[in-house]
Scaffold this motif. Structure first.
Motif, PDB file in Angstrom:
ATOM      1  N   UNK A   1       0.834  -1.207   0.000  1.00 54.15           N
ATOM      2  CA  UNK A   1       0.000   0.000   0.000  1.00 54.15           C
ATOM      3  C   UNK A   1       0.864   1.252   0.000  1.00 54.15           C
ATOM      4  N   UNK A   2       1.973   1.231   0.735  1.00 51.53           N
ATOM      5  CA  UNK A   2       2.901   2.359   0.736  1.00 51.53           C
ATOM      6  C   UNK A   2       3.441   2.584  -0.673  1.00 51.53           C
ATOM      7  N   UNK A   3       3.842   1.512  -1.313  1.00 52.00           N
ATOM      8  CA  UNK A   3       4.408   1.617  -2.660  1.00 52.00           C
ATOM      9  C   UNK A   3       3.402   2.227  -3.627  1.00 52.00           C
ATOM     10  N   UNK A   4       2.139   1.872  -3.485  1.00 49.79           N
ATOM     11  CA  UNK A   4       1.113   2.465  -4.353  1.00 49.79           C
ATOM     12  C   UNK A   4       0.961   3.962  -4.075  1.00 49.79           C
ATOM     13  N   UNK A   5       0.917   4.348  -2.807  1.00 51.41           N
ATOM     14  CA  UNK A   5       0.691   5.751  -2.454  1.00 51.41           C
ATOM     15  C   UNK A   5       1.819   6.673  -2.907  1.00 51.41           C
ATOM     16  N   UNK A   6       3.024   6.138  -3.040  1.00 46.31           N
ATOM     17  CA  UNK A   6       4.134   6.989  -3.479  1.00 46.31           C
ATOM     18  C   UNK A   6       4.310   6.962  -4.993  1.00 46.31           C
ATOM     19  N   UNK A   7       3.483   6.191  -5.684  1.00 48.23           N
ATOM     20  CA  UNK A   7       3.609   6.067  -7.129  1.00 48.23           C
ATOM     21  C   UNK A   7       2.836   7.177  -7.836  1.00 48.23           C
ATOM     22  N   UNK A   8       3.070   7.312  -9.136  1.00 48.67           N
ATOM     23  CA  UNK A   8       2.339   8.281  -9.946  1.00 48.67           C
ATOM     24  C   UNK A   8       0.864   7.905 -10.051  1.00 48.67           C
ATOM     25  N   UNK A   9       0.554   6.628  -9.911  1.00 53.16           N
ATOM     26  CA  UNK A   9      -0.834   6.190  -9.989  1.00 53.16           C
ATOM     27  C   UNK A   9      -1.679   6.782  -8.870  1.00 53.16           C
ATOM     28  N   UNK A  10      -1.031   7.209  -7.773  1.00 55.83           N
ATOM     29  CA  UNK A  10      -1.764   7.755  -6.622  1.00 55.83           C
ATOM     30  C   UNK A  10      -1.655   9.278  -6.531  1.00 55.83           C
ATOM     31  N   UNK A  11      -1.348   9.925  -7.635  1.00 58.21           N
ATOM     32  CA  UNK A  11      -1.093  11.371  -7.620  1.00 58.21           C
ATOM     33  C   UNK A  11      -2.306  12.202  -7.211  1.00 58.21           C
ATOM     34  N   UNK A  12      -3.509  11.637  -7.316  1.00 62.04           N
ATOM     35  CA  UNK A  12      -4.724  12.395  -6.975  1.00 62.04           C
ATOM     36  C   UNK A  12      -5.315  11.928  -5.636  1.00 62.04           C
ATOM     37  N   UNK A  13      -4.563  11.172  -4.901  1.00 59.88           N
ATOM     38  CA  UNK A  13      -5.007  10.697  -3.579  1.00 59.88           C
ATOM     39  C   UNK A  13      -4.212  11.438  -2.519  1.00 59.88           C
ATOM     40  N   UNK A  14      -4.886  12.188  -1.682  1.00 57.57           N
ATOM     41  CA  UNK A  14      -4.194  12.890  -0.592  1.00 57.57           C
ATOM     42  C   UNK A  14      -5.158  13.134   0.560  1.00 57.57           C
ATOM     43  N   UNK A  15      -4.613  13.180   1.760  1.00 58.89           N
ATOM     44  CA  UNK A  15      -5.422  13.373   2.955  1.00 58.89           C
ATOM     45  C   UNK A  15      -6.222  12.156   3.357  1.00 58.89           C
ATOM     46  N   UNK A  16      -5.877  11.001   2.824  1.00 59.97           N
ATOM     47  CA  UNK A  16      -6.644   9.786   3.083  1.00 59.97           C
ATOM     48  C   UNK A  16      -5.979   8.905   4.151  1.00 59.97           C
ATOM     49  N   UNK A  17      -6.798   8.083   4.776  1.00 58.16           N
ATOM     50  CA  UNK A  17      -6.317   7.079   5.729  1.00 58.16           C
ATOM     51  C   UNK A  17      -6.767   5.715   5.220  1.00 58.16           C
ATOM     52  N   UNK A  18      -5.820   4.881   4.870  1.00 56.33           N
ATOM     53  CA  UNK A  18      -6.137   3.554   4.347  1.00 56.33           C
ATOM     54  C   UNK A  18      -5.963   2.535   5.460  1.00 56.33           C
ATOM     55  N   UNK A  19      -7.054   1.861   5.804  1.00 54.34           N
ATOM     56  CA  UNK A  19      -6.997   0.822   6.836  1.00 54.34           C
ATOM     57  C   UNK A  19      -6.616  -0.512   6.220  1.00 54.34           C
ATOM     58  N   UNK A  20      -5.695  -1.191   6.865  1.00 54.25           N
ATOM     59  CA  UNK A  20      -5.272  -2.526   6.433  1.00 54.25           C
ATOM     60  C   UNK A  20      -5.414  -3.422   7.653  1.00 54.25           C
ATOM     61  N   UNK A  21      -6.598  -4.023   7.780  1.00 51.66           N
ATOM     62  CA  UNK A  21      -6.880  -4.701   9.044  1.00 51.66           C
ATOM     63  C   UNK A  21      -7.730  -5.969   8.924  1.00 51.66           C
ATOM     64  N   UNK A  22      -7.868  -6.482   7.713  1.00 48.34           N
ATOM     65  CA  UNK A  22      -8.606  -7.727   7.541  1.00 48.34           C
ATOM     66  C   UNK A  22     -10.082  -7.625   7.865  1.00 48.34           C
ATOM     67  N   UNK A  23     -10.606  -6.406   7.834  1.00 44.22           N
ATOM     68  CA  UNK A  23     -12.030  -6.221   8.112  1.00 44.22           C
ATOM     69  C   UNK A  23     -12.351  -5.850   9.544  1.00 44.22           C
ATOM     70  N   UNK A  24     -11.321  -5.624  10.372  1.00 47.56           N
ATOM     71  CA  UNK A  24     -11.537  -5.269  11.777  1.00 47.56           C
ATOM     72  C   UNK A  24     -11.735  -3.760  11.893  1.00 47.56           C
ATOM     73  N   UNK A  25     -12.968  -3.323  11.848  1.00 45.32           N
ATOM     74  CA  UNK A  25     -13.268  -1.895  11.899  1.00 45.32           C
ATOM     75  C   UNK A  25     -13.903  -1.547  13.234  1.00 45.32           C
ATOM     76  N   UNK A  26     -14.233  -0.264  13.419  1.00 42.15           N
ATOM     77  CA  UNK A  26     -14.851   0.170  14.665  1.00 42.15           C
ATOM     78  C   UNK A  26     -16.271  -0.352  14.774  1.00 42.15           C
TER      79      UNK A  26
END
Length: 242
Positions: free
Chosen positions: A217-242
Motif C-alpha cells: 500500500x505504501x508503494x502504491x501511495x508513493x507512485x504516480x498512480x496515486x497522484x490524486x489521492x491525498x489526505x486519506x487514511x487507508x486501513x489494512x486490518x482484515x475487516x476489523x473496523x470500529x
C-alpha cells in the motif's frame, strides 16, 4: 536523484517498506535509532537484490539530531533530494492510564508525533520547491478505534491522522501528497507479545496481516498512480473496523 527515506526502517513494517520501495526502483535511506545490526541486514537484503540503500542513524524525536543528520546527508548529496518520506518510526509503552508513568506517555508521543513533525518539516522545503513529493504516515487501528491499555499510543496515532489531513491541504497545490496507513494486527516485532490466537478471532479474515501487505500500500501511495489521492487514511486490518 530522488530518494526515499523510511524512519524506523530497520525492522518489521519499516524493513518491508524499505525492501518494497527499493524493488520499485527507489534509492532508499534506512533510518534507525540504535539497532545497527538489523539496519545492516535490511540494507544487505536490498543490495543483494540489486537495489540501492543507505543507512542514516538518528533519533527522530530529537530535533537537533534530526537536523544534523539531514544537513550531513544534504552535504553529501548536493544534487539529490528526498522526495518520498515514510514516517514509520514508533514505539509502544502499553499500560492502563491509571498506572501510566510520565515517561511512558511522553516517549510514545515524542517518537510518533514529534518525530513526524521534526523530519517532515525539514524535508518539505525541497519537496515544495521541486513541486513533487510523497509523504506516508504510519498510523494505526489504535488511532482510529482506540484500544484499552494504549491511551498514549492511540493519542499519538490519532494526532498523526489529524496532522495528515491538515498538511495534505497545505501542500497539495505543489503536487505533494500526504496520506496515512492504519494497520490493524500485523505480524511484526511490535505485536509478537500479543495473544495472536485470541486476537485473530476478532478479525473477519481470521488472521494477522503481513508486513509485505502494508508495504504494498505504501508503494502504491508513493507512485504516480496515486497522484490524486491525498489526505486519506487507508486501513489494512482484515475487516476489523470500529
Amino acid at each position: 536523484m530522488k530518494y526515499a527515506l523510511v524512519t524506523g526502517g530497520s525492522r518489521g513494517l519499516g524493513r518491508a517498506v524499505c525492501r518494497k520501495l527499493a524493488a520499485q526502483g527507489w534509492p532508499v535511506i534506512i533510518n534507525y535509532r540504535s539497532n545497527a545490526e538489523a539496519a545492516e541486514e535490511t540494507q544487505r537484503a536490498i543490495l543483494d537484490a540489486g537495489g540501492v540503500a543507505e543507512l542514516l542513524p538518528f533519533d527522530v524525536s530529537d530535533p537537533a539530531a534530526t537536523e544534523k543528520a539531514m544537513e550531513q546527508w544534504s552535504e553529501s548529496h548536493p544534487d539529490d533530494y528526498i522526495a518520498v518520506l515514510v514516517n514509520n518510526a514508533g514505539i509502544r509503552r502499553d499500560n492502563l492510564m491509571i498506572f501510566m508513568q510520565d515517561e511512558e506517555w511522553r516517549k510514545v508521543l515524542d517518537t510518533t508525533l514529534n518525530g513526524f513533525f521534526f523530519i517532515t518539516r525539514r524535508l518539505l522545503k525541497n519537496m515544495l520547491s521541486q513541486r513533487w513529493g510523497r509523504i506516508v504516515n504510519m498510523a494505526s487501528l489504535s488511532g482510529i478505534k482506540g484500544l484499552p491499555g494504549q491511551t498514549n499510543y492511540s493519542a499519538a496515532k490519532a494526532a498523526l491522522i489529524g496532522a495528515t489531513k491538515a498538511l495534505a491541504q497545505e501542500v497539495a497545490p505543489r503536487k505533494v501528497t500526504v496520506n496515512a496507513i492504519a494497520p490493524g494486527f500485523i505480524e511484526t516485532d511490535m505485536t509478537k507479545d500479543l495473544d495472536q490466537s485470541e486476537l485473530k478471532k476478532l478479525v473477519p479474515m481470521g488472521r494477522f496481516g503481513k508486513a509485505e501487505e502494508v508495504a504494498a500500500a505504501v508503494a502504491f501511495l508513493v507512485s504516480e498512480d496515486a497522484a490524486y489521492i491525498t489526505g486519506e487514511v487507508i486501513s489494512i486490518n482484515g475487516g476489523l473496523y470500529t
